[in-house]
Scaffold this active site. Structure first.
Site, PDB file in Angstrom:
ATOM      1  N   TYR A 164      13.423  29.461  12.494  1.00 37.43           N
ATOM      2  CA  TYR A 164      14.192  29.329  13.738  1.00 37.43           C
ATOM      3  C   TYR A 164      15.636  29.014  13.372  1.00 37.43           C
ATOM      4  O   TYR A 164      15.894  28.174  12.504  1.00 37.43           O
ATOM      5  CB  TYR A 164      13.617  28.188  14.599  1.00 37.43           C
ATOM      6  CG  TYR A 164      14.444  27.932  15.836  1.00 37.43           C
ATOM      7  CD1 TYR A 164      14.166  28.582  17.028  1.00 37.43           C
ATOM      8  CD2 TYR A 164      15.543  27.065  15.799  1.00 37.43           C
ATOM      9  CE1 TYR A 164      14.938  28.377  18.161  1.00 37.43           C
ATOM     10  CE2 TYR A 164      16.324  26.861  16.921  1.00 37.43           C
ATOM     11  CZ  TYR A 164      16.012  27.519  18.094  1.00 37.43           C
ATOM     12  OH  TYR A 164      16.799  27.328  19.202  1.00 37.43           O
TER      13      TYR A 164
ATOM     14  N   GLU B 107      20.796  32.467  19.497  1.00 42.05           N
ATOM     15  CA  GLU B 107      19.529  32.045  18.893  1.00 42.05           C
ATOM     16  C   GLU B 107      18.794  33.211  18.248  1.00 42.05           C
ATOM     17  O   GLU B 107      18.703  34.293  18.844  1.00 42.05           O
ATOM     18  CB  GLU B 107      18.642  31.435  19.990  1.00 42.05           C
ATOM     19  CG  GLU B 107      17.279  30.978  19.503  1.00 42.05           C
ATOM     20  CD  GLU B 107      16.383  30.534  20.662  1.00 42.05           C
ATOM     21  OE1 GLU B 107      16.400  29.346  21.003  1.00 42.05           O
ATOM     22  OE2 GLU B 107      15.673  31.389  21.220  1.00 42.05           O
TER      23      GLU B 107
END
Ligand code: GDP
Ligand code: MN
Length: 381
Positions: free
Chosen positions: A101, A189
């Site tokens: 992530y 992101e």
């Protein structure tokens, strides 16, 4: 403003971040052709502006162009969390060894950007944040100095990334930070950033939120707004320059000033009620803006009473009252309304509204209680 995955990844790619080969399709036939071009093994991805598409069945791996067509037909006909799928992204399928992530967002408390990374990326990142918060690492960036290369190495070390990936990871973190800055984003992101079998990194999912207040200077991004994906109320609010957020309660709020709007919602809750919305009509709003605001509130079927909380400073209270009365003539339907009006010429303003059968409150607490009472009375009739 949220950007679709494929737009986000295009922006990433322009900043040197590796993304899979792929294209967007609006029909199953196109999906088949793209799959043929890419060699057959592809992933079909619903382009909707919500997360968790994978778990909702909106992300499907297929092995052949024929299967791509079949699955595309299905995905294009489905809804993901209530949103119809109008477009799909057909990407070359990645082989995945592990999922990282990586994101950049603003840390409001520290008043600077923060880069967040985790070795346990993928569809369960929320679960990781809840159960293993130590697996999520952060570095803050001084906005004036900009990101420093060592900060990427700090992250790489903290998530125990294998050494041979550090160089590539550093470039990706750098690219993501630049994307964030260059687009005035509030979020950039990548989840997941995958490590492939041969230890190469690839951004296979992308999400970006652009600061609405910066769109005036990013016209090329403003054009990317997907009107079809917005709720009608949000579209209306933007058209009239209102800050509007729909909530689940039954007391509609119309307030001038964001801080006052927050305080109004807090006081409603304090007395046991639930606000139906956050709505800031801004300073000096004319009758047309007030009418648009009323319309937004009245269109919400859950609303049982309206609380109007106005501080008349620069705009005098009698002006405000006139605006409210003019606006009410234009809107359809009606509901019990409670007004709290404070400021210059407040007596005159209150008098005008009282004559128009509105409940005039003496304080915010009083207004909230009256609105709550009216909202429950409405229910029993
Ligand atoms: P999200 O569910 O909306 O976050 O959509 P993602 O694009 O992140 O996809 C969800 C999950 O599907 C990823 O975390 C991967 O595990 C898997 N996935 C997506 N694309 C691929 C791919 O090309 N190959 C493989 N093997 N898995 C994929
Ligand atoms: Mn994802």
């Amino acid at each position: 403003m949220k950007l679709h995955e494929y737009r986000s990844k295009q922006l990433f790619s322009q900043h040197g971040i590796p993304i899979p080969r792929g294209r967007v399709a609006m029909t199953a036939r196109e999906a088949k052709l793209i799959a043929q071009e890419l060699g057959g093994r592809v992933v079909i991805k619903a382009q909707v502006l919500v997360g968790g598409r994978g778990k909702a069945g909106g992300i499907r791996l297929v092995d052949s162009p024929e299967e791509a067509e079949e699955v595309a037909t299905h995905v294009l006909g489905m809804q993901v969390k209530g949103l119809p799928v109008r477009r799909i992204l057909v990407d070359e399928a990645a082989t995945i060894k592990s999922e990282i992530y990586l994101s950049v967002t603003n840390d409001r408390n520290k008043q600077c950007p923060v880069i967040i990374a985790s070795a346990e990326g993928g569809v369960d990142i929320e679960e990781v944040a809840r159960t293993k918060p130590e697996k999520i690492v952060r570095v803050h960036v001084d906005p004036l100095l900009g990101m420093r290369q060592y900060q990427a190495r700090q992250l790489a070390a903290s998530i125990e990334l294998s050494r041979e990936c550090w160089q590539e990871f550093g470039n990706i973190v750098w690219g993501l930070y630049q994307t964030f800055v260059d687009t005035d984003a509030t979020l950039a992101e990548i989840n997941p950033l995958v490590i492939s079998e041969n230890n190469r990194l690839l951004a296979i999912d992308g999400k970006m939120i652009i600061d609405d207040n910066a769109l005036f200077r990013r016209p090329e991004l403003a054009e990317m707004r997907d009107l079809e994906e917005e709720k009608p109320a949000e579209r209306e609010a933007r058209r009239f320059g209102l800050s509007f957020v729909k909530l689940d309660g039954n007391i509609g709020c119309m307030v001038n000033g964001a801080g006052l709007a927050m305080a109004t919602m807090d006081v409603i809750k304090l007395f046991g009620g639930e606000p139906a919305n956050f709505l800031d009509i801004g300073g000096g709003a004319g009758a047309d803006k007030v009418a648009a605001a009323f319309n937004l509130i009245l269109k919400d079927e859950g609303v049982r009473a309206v609380l109007i909380n106005i501080f008349g400073g620069i705009t005098r209270c009698d002006e405000v009252a006139r605006g409210i009365l003019a606006a009410l003539k234009e809107v359809e339907g009606t509901l019990p309304m409670v007004v709290r009006l404070v400021g210059t010429n407040e007596d005159q303003g209150r008098h005008m509204l009282r004559n128009a059968n509105m409940v005039v409150a003496t304080s915010l607490g009083d207004a909230a209680q009256k609105a709550i009472q009216l909202s429950t009375e409405g229910q029993s009739t």
